[in-house]
Design an enzyme around this catalytic site. Structure first.
Site, PDB file in Angstrom:
ATOM      1  N   CYS A   8       0.846  -1.190   0.000  1.00 52.08           N
ATOM      2  CA  CYS A   8       0.000   0.000   0.000  1.00 52.08           C
ATOM      3  C   CYS A   8       0.885   1.245   0.000  1.00 52.08           C
ATOM      4  O   CYS A   8       1.805   1.348   0.804  1.00 52.08           O
ATOM      5  CB  CYS A   8      -0.864  -0.032   1.264  1.00 52.08           C
ATOM      6  N   CYS A   9       0.621   2.180  -0.942  1.00 59.56           N
ATOM      7  CA  CYS A   9       1.341   3.476  -0.991  1.00 59.56           C
ATOM      8  C   CYS A   9       0.318   4.593  -0.894  1.00 59.56           C
ATOM      9  O   CYS A   9      -0.727   4.539  -1.552  1.00 59.56           O
ATOM     10  CB  CYS A   9       2.084   3.671  -2.306  1.00 59.56           C
ATOM     11  N   LEU A  10       0.644   5.640  -0.132  1.00 54.67           N
ATOM     12  CA  LEU A  10      -0.321   6.717   0.088  1.00 54.67           C
ATOM     13  C   LEU A  10       0.359   8.083   0.030  1.00 54.67           C
ATOM     14  O   LEU A  10       1.538   8.211   0.353  1.00 54.67           O
ATOM     15  CB  LEU A  10      -0.976   6.574   1.462  1.00 54.67           C
ATOM     16  N   GLU A  93       4.232  -0.882  -6.669  1.00 52.13           N
ATOM     17  CA  GLU A  93       3.378  -2.009  -6.317  1.00 52.13           C
ATOM     18  C   GLU A  93       3.472  -3.061  -7.413  1.00 52.13           C
ATOM     19  O   GLU A  93       3.483  -2.724  -8.607  1.00 52.13           O
ATOM     20  CB  GLU A  93       1.905  -1.557  -6.220  1.00 52.13           C
ATOM     21  N   ILE A 187      -2.381   3.856  -3.844  1.00 50.79           N
ATOM     22  CA  ILE A 187      -2.333   2.758  -4.808  1.00 50.79           C
ATOM     23  C   ILE A 187      -2.087   1.456  -4.055  1.00 50.79           C
ATOM     24  O   ILE A 187      -1.390   1.426  -3.043  1.00 50.79           O
ATOM     25  CB  ILE A 187      -1.274   2.973  -5.912  1.00 50.79           C
TER      26      ILE A 187
END
Length: 414
Positions: A8-10, A93, A187
Site C-alpha cells: 500500500c502506498c499513500l 506495487e 495505490i
C-alpha cells in the site's frame, strides 16, 4: 498467475495534510522471511559509456546520479521505496493485468524505482525516466528470491515531490499516468487509473484495440481495459483509512495508518508480512528540509520509524545494511537462488528479539512496545522542531541522524 503482495502506498496534500506538508507513506508487503535493508548512496559522476548493473541486466549509466536513500529487499539492486536529495519519493506495487508479466529477465519494477530516484529531480522527471527505460529494456524476471517458481508482475508507481504526485501504471511497455496535486491518493496491488489520464504511451489505446480489449467506441477506462478478466476491484484499504481522517493528516496519522492491521493496510498473513515501512514529509516551503522515516525492520506495529535528512556528509549505517556476498551471491549466479544466504543485518537481528517479546503478549512485551513508541515520539518531536524552526538547518547536526537512531535502537534491544 502469481498472487501480488498486498502492499500500500499513500500520499496526502495540503490542506488535507497539515501545515503545508506533503506526506507520503508506504508499507512494503513481501515474503515473510525476506530481509530489507536501508541504504544511502551519495550523488556521483560516471565515466562516459559506463554501465550500471541492475538486478538482472546491465544498462547504460548516465553522467550524474542523485543522492538517494532506499529501503530494498537485500538480494536485489533496486528499491521498494525511497527518496532522493531533491525531495522526490517513489514506491511501487506489484500488480497483475490482462497482459501476463514477463518471466524473461529484464528490469524489475523495483529497479525502475531506484533508477527514477537516481535520475529524476522532480516526480515528473522520474516518471519520464521510468517510461523511457521501460520502452527500451522492458520489465520482467522473478520478484522473489525463489528458485522453485518465477513470480513475475507488472508494476504501478506512486511518484511524489513537494508540489505534485503522479500515479503511473504499466502493462508491459505500455503505460498511463495521472497527475495529483490535492486531496489524498492511494495505490494498492491492482490497477486504479480509470478515465482521468494525464499522460500515456502513444500506442496504448491502439494496443488495447489490437488485443480486442477495447472497441474504441466506449470511453477509455484504463482499469477496465487492462485488469484481468477474473479481477474484482476492491476498495483500497489505505484510501479508506485516509478518507476516514476527519482532522488534518500528520506524520503521526500516516504512521498510525501504516500500523493498522484491522484495515488490511498492515499485512501479517501466512504468505506475506509488511517487511519494511517508510513515511516521508515534504514541506512545500523549500526553506525546510524533507524528512524520511524508515523502519528498516518488519511489522510497523513493532518497529520504530527513524528519521533521515539529506545533507552533504551523511554517515553511512552499516548496521542497517545486509552482508554483501559479491559475485558469489546466489541471486547473481545462474541458475539463480540455488541457496538462500543469511541476509539479516545487525538491526534486523536485534529487532527479532523485540518482535518475539512483544508477540508473547506478556507484561515485558507491553512495556517494551511503550518504550519503543516513546523513543519514536522523541524523534518525531525533534523533527517537528526542525520543520518549524526559523533558523536554517545546520547540516552538521543531522549528518549522523539515522546512524544515531539505529545505534540507539540496537543498544536498547540489547
Amino acid at each position: 498467475m502469481a498472487v501480488a503482495p498486498p502492499s500500500c502506498c499513500l500520499v496526502a496534500f495540503p490542506p488535507r495534510a497539515k501545515d503545508g506538508l506533503v506526506i507520503f507513506g508506504k508499507n512494503s508487503a513481501r515474503p515473510r522471511d525476506e530481509v530489507q535493508e536501508v541504504v544511502y548512496f551519495s550523488a556521483a559522476y560516471h565515466e562516459p559509456e559506463s554501465k550500471v548493473e541492475c538486478t538482472y541486466i546491465s544498462i547504460d549509466q548516465v553522467p550524474k546520479t542523485h543522492a538517494i536513500v532506499i529501503s530494498r529487499p537485500a538480494w536485489l539492486w533496486g528499491a521498494e521505496m525511497g527518496a532522493n536529495e531533491h525531495g522526490v519519493c517513489i514506491a511501487n506495487e506489484a500488480i497483475n493485468t490482462r497482459e501476463p508479466a514477463g518471466e524473461t529477465e529484464a528490469l524489475l519494477g523495483m529497479d525502475l524505482v531506484r533508477l527514477g530516484l537516481e535520475r529524476g529531480s522532480t516526480a515528473k522527471e522520474a516518471l519520464d525516466v521510468i517510461v523511457t527505460l521501460l520502452e527500451e529494456h522492458g520489465q520482467g524476471g522473478n520478484y522473489y528470491e525463489d528458485a522453485g517458481c518465477c513470480h513475475s508482475f507488472q508494476s504501478s508507481y506512486l511518484l511524489v515531490d513537494r508540489e505534485e504526485a503522479w500515479v503511473l501504471e504499466t502493462v508491459g511497455k505500455y503505460w498511463a499516468a495521472e497527475k495529483v496535486t490535492e486531496g489524498v491518493k492511494c495505490i494498492c496491488s491492482q490497477l486504479s487509473l480509470t478515465t482521468k489520464i494525464d499522460a500515456e504511451h502513444p500506442e496504448l489505446r491502439s494496443y488495447a484495440q489490437s488485443q480486442g480489449w477495447w472497441t474504441g467506441e466506449d470511453e477509455f477506462n484504463f482499469s477496465e481495459v487492462f485488469s484481468p478478466a477474473d479481477d474484482h476491484p476492491h476498495c483500497c484499504a489505505g484510501k479508506d483509512s485516509l478518507d476516514k481522517q476527519e482532522e488534518s493528516i500528520t506524520v503521526q496519522t500516516m504512521i498510525d495508518i501504516l500500523r493498522d492491521k484491522a484495515s488490511g493496510v498492515c499485512i501479517d498473513s501466512e504468505s506475506f508480512l509488511t517487511t519494511a515501512s517508510v513515511v516521508s514529509v515534504l514541506p512545500q516551503s523549500r526553506s525546510s528540509p524533507c524528512i524520511h522515516y524508515f523502519t528498516g525492520t518488519p511489522d510497523p506495529t513493532r518497529s520504530i520509524f527513524k528519521p533521515f535528512i539529506f545533507v552533504d556528509d551523511v554517515k553511512l549505517v552499516p548496521k542497517a545494511q545486509s552482508p554483501s556476498f559479491g559475485d558469489e551471491d546466489p541471486a547473481k549466479k545462474e541458475p539463480r537462488f540455488q541457496e538462500k544466504p543469511d541476509r539479516r543485518h545487525e538491526l534486523y537481528k536485534a529487532h527479532e528479539w523485540a518482535r518475539a517479546v512483544i508477540a508473547s503478549g506478556q507484561e515485558q512485551g507491553r512495556k517494551l512496545r511503550k518504550t519503543m513508541l516513546d523513543l519514536e515520539k522523541q524523534g518525531l518531536e525533534a523533527m517537528e522542531e526542525i520543520l518549524t524552526a526559523s533558523d536554517p538547518l545546520d547540516p552538521a547536526e543531522v549528518g549522523d541522524l539515522f546512524y544515531d537512531c539505529v545505534d540507539t535502537e540496537i543498544k536498547f534491544f540489547k
